[in-house]
Design an enzyme around this catalytic site. Structure first.
Site, PDB file in Angstrom:
ATOM      1  N   ARG A  12     -28.655  26.336 102.036  1.00  0.00           N
ATOM      2  CA  ARG A  12     -29.336  27.543 102.511  1.00  0.00           C
ATOM      3  C   ARG A  12     -30.323  27.233 103.628  1.00  0.00           C
ATOM      4  NH1 ARG A  12     -25.564  29.072 100.490  1.00  0.00           N
ATOM      5  NH2 ARG A  12     -25.276  30.549  98.779  1.00  0.00           N
ATOM      6  N   ARG A  71     -54.346  28.284  87.957  1.00  0.00           N
ATOM      7  CA  ARG A  71     -54.091  28.097  89.390  1.00  0.00           C
ATOM      8  C   ARG A  71     -53.274  26.851  89.717  1.00  0.00           C
ATOM      9  NH1 ARG A  71     -59.140  26.495  88.115  1.00  0.00           N
ATOM     10  NH2 ARG A  71     -59.851  24.464  88.885  1.00  0.00           N
ATOM     11  N   LEU A 108     -58.232   7.585  96.361  1.00  0.00           N
ATOM     12  CA  LEU A 108     -57.984   6.679  97.476  1.00  0.00           C
ATOM     13  C   LEU A 108     -59.236   6.529  98.334  1.00  0.00           C
ATOM     14  CD1 LEU A 108     -54.423   7.716  98.686  1.00  0.00           C
ATOM     15  CD2 LEU A 108     -55.060   5.735  97.305  1.00  0.00           C
ATOM     16  N   ASP A 128     -61.023  18.128  97.321  1.00  0.00           N
ATOM     17  CA  ASP A 128     -62.037  19.169  97.094  1.00  0.00           C
ATOM     18  C   ASP A 128     -63.443  18.737  97.493  1.00  0.00           C
ATOM     19  OD1 ASP A 128     -62.635  17.330  95.154  1.00  0.00           O
ATOM     20  OD2 ASP A 128     -62.571  18.738  93.466  1.00  0.00           O
ATOM     21  N   ASN A 129     -63.549  17.729  98.387  1.00  0.00           N
ATOM     22  CA  ASN A 129     -64.885  17.313  98.813  1.00  0.00           C
ATOM     23  C   ASN A 129     -64.861  16.870 100.274  1.00  0.00           C
ATOM     24  OD1 ASN A 129     -64.950  14.071  98.851  1.00  0.00           O
ATOM     25  ND2 ASN A 129     -63.608  14.768  97.188  1.00  0.00           N
ATOM     26  N   CYS A 175     -64.317  17.802 114.410  1.00  0.00           N
ATOM     27  CA  CYS A 175     -64.671  18.709 115.509  1.00  0.00           C
ATOM     28  C   CYS A 175     -64.995  20.100 114.971  1.00  0.00           C
ATOM     29  CB  CYS A 175     -63.526  18.798 116.510  1.00  0.00           C
ATOM     30  SG  CYS A 175     -63.128  17.250 117.350  1.00  0.00           S
ATOM     31  N   CYS A 188     -63.690  23.805  93.473  1.00  0.00           N
ATOM     32  CA  CYS A 188     -63.075  24.751  92.541  1.00  0.00           C
ATOM     33  C   CYS A 188     -63.573  24.523  91.122  1.00  0.00           C
ATOM     34  CB  CYS A 188     -61.551  24.613  92.575  1.00  0.00           C
ATOM     35  SG  CYS A 188     -60.795  25.261  94.081  1.00  0.00           S
TER      36      CYS A 188
END
Length: 218
Positions: A12, A71, A108, A128-129, A175, A188
């Protein structure tokens, strides 16, 4: 090129004029590093595995909690207390046994982060940081590795693509966000967030890998 079994499996999407057999072969030969296996990372990984990304590396040091389930769609009640990367790796391998999935059950940092980024074609940063995000950005830019970064809090989200493998003089994550810490709550795990928005952000992260030069066939 792809074999007969892969042709049947991915029929597909390789039927799309901008994919074809050559494009699907590029997908099968691609290596994607996903940092963070929460709401964004799980959604992105499911669609990337389904698309046939040949090598997926998952990195996260967290375990599954009850509050993750609304979630983080790859996990269920039976997985509570287990490693996120271990559960997600098994889920992706069951979903598509024809791909390679490697789990790194740790955060990591430094040289290991740099090595994993240098090996990848594309990095999907769902951490998340801000500290991790800035480090990922730095190493992606240094190694000319394309970066897709996404984040969501509450009803708000952001998604950016940095094609560092191109010959373009592109801006980077620093930037846009020239700081190393954010005042107040920004995770979260500490804030309100709508699961449906995270799923949408994760899907968009997977979809927007097509915007990076190393994965232009997607």
């Amino acid at each position: 090129m792809i074999n007969d079994a892969q042709f049947k499996q991915y029929l597909r999407q390789l039927s799309l004029t901008n994919v074809g057999e050559a494009g699907q072969a590029d997908i099968v030969n691609s290596h994607v590093l996903i940092i963070g296996c929460g709401g964004l990372g799980t959604a992105a990984s499911i669609y990337l595995a389904g698309a046939g990304i040949g090598r997926i590396v998952l990195a996260d040091d967290d375990v599954i909690e009850t509050s993750n389930l609304p979630r983080q769609i790859a996990y269920g009640y039976a997985d509570i207390g287990m490693s996120k990367v271990a559960c997600l790796a098994k889920s992706l391998s069951d979903q598509n046994p024809n791909i390679s999935v490697r789990a790194i059950n740790k955060r990591l940092e430094a040289s290991q982060l740099a090595i994993e980024i240098s090996l990848a074609d594309v990095v999907v940063d769902c951490s998340d940081n801000i500290t991790t995000r800035q480090a990922v950005n730095q190493y992606c830019r240094h190694h000319n590795t394309d970066l897709v970064t996404a984040a969501a809090i509450g009803w708000n989200g952001q998604l950016s693509v940095f094609p560092f493998s191109s010959n373009l003089d592109v801006p980077c994550y620093r930037c846009l966000f020239p700081f190393d810490e954010i005042k107040g709550t920004s995770k979260c795990s500490e804030s309100a967030v709508m699961g449906l928005w995270l799923d949408d952000g994760g899907l968009s992260s997977a979809r927007d890998i097509k915007a990076t030069p190393s994965s232009s066939s997607l």
